[in-house]
Design a protein around this motif. Sequence first.
Motif, PDB file in Angstrom:
ATOM      1  N   ALA A 125       0.995  -1.156  -0.018  1.00 15.04           N
ATOM      2  CA  ALA A 125      -0.096   0.139  -0.146  1.00 15.04           C
ATOM      3  C   ALA A 125       1.064   1.081   0.136  1.00 15.04           C
ATOM      4  CB  ALA A 125      -0.874  -0.074   1.196  1.00 15.04           C
ATOM      5  N   ASN A 126       1.423   1.688  -1.145  1.00  8.68           N
ATOM      6  CA  ASN A 126       2.546   2.662  -1.297  1.00  8.68           C
ATOM      7  C   ASN A 126       1.821   4.000  -1.187  1.00  8.68           C
ATOM      8  OD1 ASN A 126       5.163   3.432  -1.805  1.00  8.68           O
ATOM      9  ND2 ASN A 126       4.733   3.523  -4.094  1.00  8.68           N
ATOM     10  N   LYS A 127       2.649   4.930  -1.067  1.00  6.57           N
ATOM     11  CA  LYS A 127       2.587   6.145  -1.133  1.00  6.57           C
ATOM     12  C   LYS A 127       1.840   6.743   0.191  1.00  6.57           C
ATOM     13  CE  LYS A 127       3.030   6.719  -6.123  1.00  6.57           C
ATOM     14  NZ  LYS A 127       2.602   7.484  -7.366  1.00  6.57           N
ATOM     15  N   GLN A 128       2.108   6.091   1.325  1.00  4.44           N
ATOM     16  CA  GLN A 128       1.552   6.476   2.532  1.00  4.44           C
ATOM     17  C   GLN A 128       1.923   7.965   3.025  1.00  4.44           C
ATOM     18  OE1 GLN A 128      -0.881   4.459   4.623  1.00  4.44           O
ATOM     19  NE2 GLN A 128      -1.093   3.725   2.575  1.00  4.44           N
ATOM     20  N   ASP A 129       2.908   8.433   2.558  1.00  3.28           N
ATOM     21  CA  ASP A 129       3.465   9.654   3.104  1.00  3.28           C
ATOM     22  C   ASP A 129       2.761  10.783   2.337  1.00  3.28           C
ATOM     23  OD1 ASP A 129       4.709   8.513   0.411  1.00  3.28           O
ATOM     24  OD2 ASP A 129       5.935  10.377   0.298  1.00  3.28           O
ATOM     25  N   LEU A 130       1.910  10.505   1.434  1.00  7.31           N
ATOM     26  CA  LEU A 130       1.090  11.537   0.377  1.00  7.31           C
ATOM     27  C   LEU A 130      -0.257  11.962   1.322  1.00  7.31           C
ATOM     28  CD1 LEU A 130       1.520  10.622  -3.272  1.00  7.31           C
ATOM     29  CD2 LEU A 130       3.090  12.278  -1.688  1.00  7.31           C
ATOM     30  N   LEU A 131      -0.476  13.151   1.356  1.00  5.43           N
ATOM     31  CA  LEU A 131      -1.716  13.830   1.898  1.00  5.43           C
ATOM     32  C   LEU A 131      -3.098  12.824   1.539  1.00  5.43           C
ATOM     33  CD1 LEU A 131      -2.797  15.771   4.309  1.00  5.43           C
ATOM     34  CD2 LEU A 131      -2.892  17.301   2.244  1.00  5.43           C
ATOM     35  N   GLY A 132      -3.956  12.377   2.069  1.00  7.99           N
ATOM     36  CA  GLY A 132      -5.084  11.817   1.507  1.00  7.99           C
ATOM     37  C   GLY A 132      -4.896  10.591   1.099  1.00  7.99           C
ATOM     38  N   ALA A 133      -3.752   9.775   1.315  1.00  6.71           N
ATOM     39  CA  ALA A 133      -3.448   8.344   0.912  1.00  6.71           C
ATOM     40  C   ALA A 133      -4.492   7.797   1.962  1.00  6.71           C
ATOM     41  CB  ALA A 133      -2.161   8.146   1.340  1.00  6.71           C
ATOM     42  N   SER A 159       6.012   3.653   2.163  1.00  5.63           N
ATOM     43  CA  SER A 159       6.475   4.702   1.106  1.00  5.63           C
ATOM     44  C   SER A 159       7.957   4.446   0.712  1.00  5.63           C
ATOM     45  CB  SER A 159       6.505   6.225   1.924  1.00  5.63           C
ATOM     46  OG  SER A 159       7.166   7.184   1.197  1.00  5.63           O
ATOM     47  N   ALA A 160       7.779   3.988  -0.817  1.00  2.00           N
ATOM     48  CA  ALA A 160       9.020   3.520  -1.261  1.00  2.00           C
ATOM     49  C   ALA A 160      10.016   4.584  -1.670  1.00  2.00           C
ATOM     50  CB  ALA A 160       8.753   3.061  -2.916  1.00  2.00           C
ATOM     51  N   THR A 161       9.443   6.085  -1.653  1.00  6.74           N
ATOM     52  CA  THR A 161      10.524   7.112  -1.813  1.00  6.74           C
ATOM     53  C   THR A 161      11.055   7.450  -0.409  1.00  6.74           C
ATOM     54  OG1 THR A 161       8.864   8.603  -1.341  1.00  6.74           O
ATOM     55  CG2 THR A 161       9.115   8.127  -3.638  1.00  6.74           C
ATOM     56  N   GLN A 162      10.675   7.008   0.686  1.00  2.16           N
ATOM     57  CA  GLN A 162      11.103   7.430   1.910  1.00  2.16           C
ATOM     58  C   GLN A 162      11.586   5.867   2.236  1.00  2.16           C
ATOM     59  OE1 GLN A 162      10.813  10.548   3.210  1.00  2.16           O
ATOM     60  NE2 GLN A 162       9.702  10.791   1.228  1.00  2.16           N
ATOM     61  N   SER A 163      11.568   4.822   1.731  1.00  2.00           N
ATOM     62  CA  SER A 163      12.174   3.365   2.187  1.00  2.00           C
ATOM     63  C   SER A 163      11.398   3.191   3.505  1.00  2.00           C
ATOM     64  CB  SER A 163      13.587   3.448   2.120  1.00  2.00           C
ATOM     65  OG  SER A 163      14.143   3.520   1.003  1.00  2.00           O
ATOM     66  N   GLU A 164      10.327   3.548   3.675  1.00  2.00           N
ATOM     67  CA  GLU A 164       9.483   3.048   5.074  1.00  2.00           C
ATOM     68  C   GLU A 164       8.433   1.924   4.611  1.00  2.00           C
ATOM     69  OE1 GLU A 164       7.576   6.556   6.246  1.00  2.00           O
ATOM     70  OE2 GLU A 164       9.331   7.694   6.788  1.00  2.00           O
ATOM     71  N   GLY A 165       8.838   0.891   5.415  1.00  2.00           N
ATOM     72  CA  GLY A 165       7.831  -0.218   5.216  1.00  2.00           C
ATOM     73  C   GLY A 165       8.114  -1.188   4.162  1.00  2.00           C
ATOM     74  N   VAL A 166       9.131  -0.970   3.209  1.00  2.00           N
ATOM     75  CA  VAL A 166       9.528  -1.844   2.352  1.00  2.00           C
ATOM     76  C   VAL A 166      10.251  -3.194   2.742  1.00  2.00           C
ATOM     77  CG1 VAL A 166      11.214  -1.986   0.209  1.00  2.00           C
ATOM     78  CG2 VAL A 166       9.857   0.225   0.763  1.00  2.00           C
ATOM     79  N   LYS A 167      11.270  -2.816   3.955  1.00  2.00           N
ATOM     80  CA  LYS A 167      12.023  -3.861   4.292  1.00  2.00           C
ATOM     81  C   LYS A 167      11.102  -4.961   4.934  1.00  2.00           C
ATOM     82  CE  LYS A 167      13.591  -3.210   8.452  1.00  2.00           C
ATOM     83  NZ  LYS A 167      14.613  -2.992   9.433  1.00  2.00           N
ATOM     84  N   GLU A 168      10.111  -4.415   5.857  1.00  2.00           N
ATOM     85  CA  GLU A 168       9.015  -5.385   6.540  1.00  2.00           C
ATOM     86  C   GLU A 168       8.156  -6.123   5.475  1.00  2.00           C
ATOM     87  OE1 GLU A 168       9.987  -1.692   9.134  1.00  2.00           O
ATOM     88  OE2 GLU A 168       9.568  -1.972   6.933  1.00  2.00           O
ATOM     89  N   GLY A 169       7.964  -5.662   4.321  1.00  2.00           N
ATOM     90  CA  GLY A 169       7.329  -6.453   3.413  1.00  2.00           C
ATOM     91  C   GLY A 169       8.144  -7.469   2.717  1.00  2.00           C
ATOM     92  N   MET A 170       9.384  -7.415   2.531  1.00  5.50           N
ATOM     93  CA  MET A 170      10.333  -8.308   2.192  1.00  5.50           C
ATOM     94  C   MET A 170      10.680  -9.230   3.399  1.00  5.50           C
ATOM     95  SD  MET A 170      10.830  -8.002  -1.215  1.00  5.50           S
ATOM     96  CE  MET A 170      11.742  -9.171  -1.354  1.00  5.50           C
ATOM     97  N   GLU A 171      10.617  -8.969   4.629  1.00  4.76           N
ATOM     98  CA  GLU A 171      10.939  -9.782   5.596  1.00  4.76           C
ATOM     99  C   GLU A 171       9.816 -10.802   5.558  1.00  4.76           C
ATOM    100  OE1 GLU A 171      11.002  -7.077   8.952  1.00  4.76           O
ATOM    101  OE2 GLU A 171      13.194  -7.008   8.956  1.00  4.76           O
TER     102      GLU A 171
END
Length: 185
Positions: A125-133, A159-171
Amino acid sequence: MGLLALLRKLKSSQERELRILLLGLDNAGKTTLLKSLASEDISHITPTQGFNIKTVQSSGFRLNVWDIGGQRKIRPYWKNYYENTDVLIYVIDCADQKRFEETSVELSELLDEEKLAGVPLLVYANKQDLLGAATANEIAEGLKLEHISDRKWQIQPCSATQSEGVKEGMEWVLSNMNQKKSSKK
């Protein structure tokens, strides 16, 4: 900790090759996510017109990630990449609510594909850093993920651009692959 460090942490006695199919609508952030996983520069990304392949090697794992373009004219070709897929990663732009129905239809069609039957599904669920996501829970409800019973699945806010949550998904992906490998012994 990057992807390589994660893979080292989950090492195995013999190298295992995994084929990961990375799909989603155009502009969902697939290529940004892939470059983030590979610890590459994400400042200059252009829309994928065909596909990108990245292979990441580490002790015990060789991940071949196939990032296929998501433009409407390319989607009919997705089926050419289904064969031998170990994990399906589907990326959703949570800030583009106008396209939720379209992305839901595409995911539903993927889950009905015979060649992808039983393949574990990770939804970013990408782009969590954007307003209204939309939140990951809202996306999961909208996609009716709780009704999926023929495969393991996980939704991961990121948020792929912030590298947040990406690692957890791959784990989650690697954990499932380790479990699958253990059950075959």
